[in-house]
Write a protein that holds these residues in place. Structure first.
Motif, PDB file in Angstrom:
ATOM      1  N   ALA A  49       0.899  -1.234  -0.051  1.00  0.00           N
ATOM      2  CA  ALA A  49       0.045  -0.136  -0.094  1.00  0.00           C
ATOM      3  C   ALA A  49       0.906   1.234  -0.104  1.00  0.00           C
ATOM      4  CB  ALA A  49      -0.868  -0.081   1.097  1.00  0.00           C
ATOM      5  N   GLU A  50       2.010   1.317   0.786  1.00  0.00           N
ATOM      6  CA  GLU A  50       2.804   2.197   0.852  1.00  0.00           C
ATOM      7  C   GLU A  50       3.327   2.523  -0.536  1.00  0.00           C
ATOM      8  OE1 GLU A  50       5.192   5.723   2.312  1.00  0.00           O
ATOM      9  OE2 GLU A  50       3.647   4.471   3.212  1.00  0.00           O
ATOM     10  N   VAL A  51       3.856   1.496  -1.279  1.00  0.00           N
ATOM     11  CA  VAL A  51       4.577   1.642  -2.648  1.00  0.00           C
ATOM     12  C   VAL A  51       3.399   2.417  -3.619  1.00  0.00           C
ATOM     13  CG1 VAL A  51       5.090   0.345  -4.633  1.00  0.00           C
ATOM     14  CG2 VAL A  51       5.855  -0.312  -2.246  1.00  0.00           C
ATOM     15  N   PHE A  52       2.147   1.884  -3.494  1.00  0.00           N
ATOM     16  CA  PHE A  52       1.243   2.544  -4.352  1.00  0.00           C
ATOM     17  C   PHE A  52       1.003   3.857  -4.038  1.00  0.00           C
ATOM     18  CE2 PHE A  52      -3.357   3.830  -5.344  1.00  0.00           C
ATOM     19  CZ  PHE A  52      -3.060   3.477  -6.721  1.00  0.00           C
ATOM     20  N   TRP A  53       0.758   4.426  -2.582  1.00  0.00           N
ATOM     21  CA  TRP A  53       0.764   5.610  -2.133  1.00  0.00           C
ATOM     22  C   TRP A  53       1.805   6.459  -2.921  1.00  0.00           C
ATOM     23  CZ3 TRP A  53      -1.594   9.657  -1.009  1.00  0.00           C
ATOM     24  CH2 TRP A  53      -1.034  10.844  -0.607  1.00  0.00           C
TER      25      TRP A  53
END
Length: 186
Positions: free
Chosen positions: A65-69
């Motif tokens: 999720a952090e990568v996508f954010w």
């Protein structure tokens, strides 16, 4: 550009570690899939211990999720000069849909991750939603009709889920979003 972790403020050295973990997660997903992704494998590829990785990320879902954010927040807002409202909205939706189009392993992982119940994922899901909604609101112009905004938000979320579970490619998704948004707005 350095990003703040969703869990706490970072020193430059810590920010570098988080950057390496995020980059390594993408590399691991290029070699496999979300089911095979582990924080331990990402930590190893990043050259850090698993305990260090867990200092920053509570789960593999949180990491993805952090990568996508980061990808979303770094992506430029589309040029809107000369476009009408429909054109601006379509440009926003297309840009977001194509953000992961070239990385099927990552795109599938993002769908899985964002559906997780980890509180850190929930925090990122809210940030991601606010960012996407803000882009759509800006594209609609002021004042944005709240019902149209909500419909476009649901359109995008449904399309992301659909592509993430394999019902069409992100390339196809971009075209479908354009057709659907045009129907809604015209």
């Amino acid at each position: 550009m350095s990003f703040e972790s969703t869990r706490r403020r970072l020193t430059p050295k810590q920010a570098d570690t988080v950057d390496r973990l995020c980059e390594s997660a993408v590399q691991v997903l290029r070699e496999g899939d979300f089911a095979g992704l582990t924080v331990r494998a990402v930590a190893s590829k990043a050259g850090v211990g698993p305990a260090t990785a867990y200092t920053y990320f509570s789960s593999k879902e949180h990491l993805v999720a952090e990568v996508f954010w980061r990808r979303l927040s770094q992506s430029p807002r589309p040029e809107s000069d000369g476009l009408d409202r429909t054109g601006r909205v379509v440009a926003v939706l297309r840009g977001i849909a194509l953000l992961l189009a070239d990385e099927p392993g990552l795109s599938s992982a993002v769908t899985n991750a964002l559906l997780g119940s980890d509180p850190d994922v929930e925090h990122l899901r809210v940030r991601i939603g606010i960012e996407i909604r803000g882009r759509l609101e800006e594209a609609l112009g002021q004042p944005a009709d709240p019902e149209v905004l909500e419909t476009l938000d649901l359109l995008y979320a449904g399309a992301l889920l659909r592509a993430g579970i394999g019902y069409g490619s992100y390339q196809d998704l971009a075209g479908q979003l354009e057709r659907s948004a045009t129907m809604i707005l015209e």
